[in-house]
Scaffold this motif. Structure first.
Motif, PDB file in Angstrom:
ATOM      1  N   SER A   1       0.846  -1.190   0.000  1.00 20.91           N
ATOM      2  CA  SER A   1       0.000   0.000   0.000  1.00 20.91           C
ATOM      3  C   SER A   1       0.886   1.247   0.000  1.00 20.91           C
ATOM      4  N   TRP A   2       0.264   2.395  -0.278  1.00 19.74           N
ATOM      5  CA  TRP A   2       1.054   3.627  -0.323  1.00 19.74           C
ATOM      6  C   TRP A   2       1.703   3.957   1.018  1.00 19.74           C
ATOM      7  N   PRO A   3       1.001   3.803   2.155  1.00 23.85           N
ATOM      8  CA  PRO A   3       1.700   4.023   3.434  1.00 23.85           C
ATOM      9  C   PRO A   3       2.897   3.098   3.623  1.00 23.85           C
ATOM     10  N   SER A   4       2.766   1.844   3.168  1.00 20.76           N
ATOM     11  CA  SER A   4       3.886   0.907   3.281  1.00 20.76           C
ATOM     12  C   SER A   4       5.031   1.300   2.351  1.00 20.76           C
ATOM     13  N   VAL A   5       4.690   1.751   1.161  1.00 23.74           N
ATOM     14  CA  VAL A   5       5.726   2.184   0.213  1.00 23.74           C
ATOM     15  C   VAL A   5       6.546   3.324   0.813  1.00 23.74           C
ATOM     16  N   ILE A   6       5.841   4.302   1.380  1.00 23.26           N
ATOM     17  CA  ILE A   6       6.537   5.466   1.934  1.00 23.26           C
ATOM     18  C   ILE A   6       7.306   5.088   3.199  1.00 23.26           C
ATOM     19  N   GLY A   7       6.643   4.363   4.112  1.00 19.59           N
ATOM     20  CA  GLY A   7       7.256   4.078   5.398  1.00 19.59           C
ATOM     21  C   GLY A   7       8.323   3.004   5.374  1.00 19.59           C
ATOM     22  N   LEU A   8       8.150   1.974   4.533  1.00 23.21           N
ATOM     23  CA  LEU A   8       9.056   0.831   4.559  1.00 23.21           C
ATOM     24  C   LEU A   8      10.058   0.803   3.412  1.00 23.21           C
ATOM     25  N   VAL A   9       9.772   1.513   2.331  1.00 23.01           N
ATOM     26  CA  VAL A   9      10.654   1.477   1.164  1.00 23.01           C
ATOM     27  C   VAL A   9      11.381   2.806   0.959  1.00 23.01           C
ATOM     28  N   LEU A  10      10.631   3.896   0.907  1.00 20.72           N
ATOM     29  CA  LEU A  10      11.237   5.182   0.569  1.00 20.72           C
ATOM     30  C   LEU A  10      11.948   5.831   1.748  1.00 20.72           C
TER      31      LEU A  10
END
Length: 265
Positions: A176-185
């Motif tokens: 999800s977008w929150p996961s993309v931002i928090g865990l990847v970016l």
């Protein structure tokens, strides 16, 4: 054969020594000033600052320091929660707006603080009626002031990674977008986010004009008040605030190197 444009070791040494002297000379001079006791040098002034019997005189500094630390936390929160995600969104979804967004974010650096206060004064009248006149409300003004510095730090990290590829890879795996931002970016942007946090904290701790004209008690305005009573105490707390900022710089530098090391296979 192409010539290297990197400075030589001697040039780097000269630059390093020059910059070091620019910072060291006023700090050493201030430190020596705090050691003066009328007849020579001693730690009498430092002992008096931390003497409980002198707490009444130094009460404004502790109040201002507390307010500045709260402001630093709130301002850094605004940078990390509002500015960083907005920059990620602009770079991913609206690259055509990047130049306009950069212009708007960098604009505050060209506007004198006193001009900002003239524009913010009517807004703060409304803020005062709505949420009170606590010092923490200065975070809205400080958030504008730190925008250019925080933007450059975060943008440098964004430019150093393939933001689009990382995002598409994570999304294709179902993140999800929150996961993309928090865990990847965020882990890949850690150095830039830490640098933005440091700069924001340093700006908040060193800002005087806005707080003074809006009649808020922060560290710098409190130092001015106490300097009229005890100039040595004002100089000591100035040195301590600088030491705190340099300590944060060292911590962030080490965190950046640690992050780089852990990303290697």
């Amino acid at each position: 054969m192409s010539a290297s444009i990197a400075p030589s070791r001697a040039t780097r040494a000269v630059i390093g020594v020059t910059v070091g002297l620019v910072f060291a000379v006023p700090m050493v001079s201030t430190f020596l000033y705090t050691l003066r006791d009328g007849t020579g040098y001693s730690l009498v002034n430092w002992a008096r600052v931390f003497d409980p019997a002198n707490s009444r005189v130094l009460a404004p500094i502790w109040t201002g320091l507390t307010n500045s630390l709260v402001l630093a936390v709130v301002t850094v929160g605004l940078v990390l929660v509002l500015l960083a995600p907005t920059m990620i969104l602009v770079n991913l979804r609206f690259p055509g707006l990047r130049r306009l967004f950069e212009f708007l974010v960098l604009l505050p650096i060209s506007i004198p603080a006193i001009v900002l206060v003239v524009g913010l004064a009517p807004i703060y009248l409304v803020i005062g009626r709505s949420v009170g006149t606590g010092a923490w409300t200065l975070a809205f003004a400080y958030g504008i002031t730190v925008l250019p510095f925080a933007f450059r730090s975060i943008q440098a990290s964004i430019d150093a990674i393939d933001l689009l590829t990382l995002t598409e890879a994570a999304r294709s795996l179902g993140a999800s977008w929150p996961s993309v931002i928090g865990l990847v970016l965020v882990p890949n942007l850690r150095t830039g986010l830490l640098a933005a946090s440091l700069i924001s904290t340093a700006v908040v701790l060193g800002e005087f004009t806005i707080a003074s004209l809006l009649n808020r008690a922060v560290l710098q305005t409190s130092l001015l008040v106490v300097s009229k009573i005890d100039t040595y105490a004002s100089a000591i707390f100035t040195l301590l605030s600088l030491a705190f900022a340099f300590g944060l710089l060292i911590v962030i530098g080490r965190a950046g190197r640690f992050n780089t090391g852990t990303d290697r296979p």
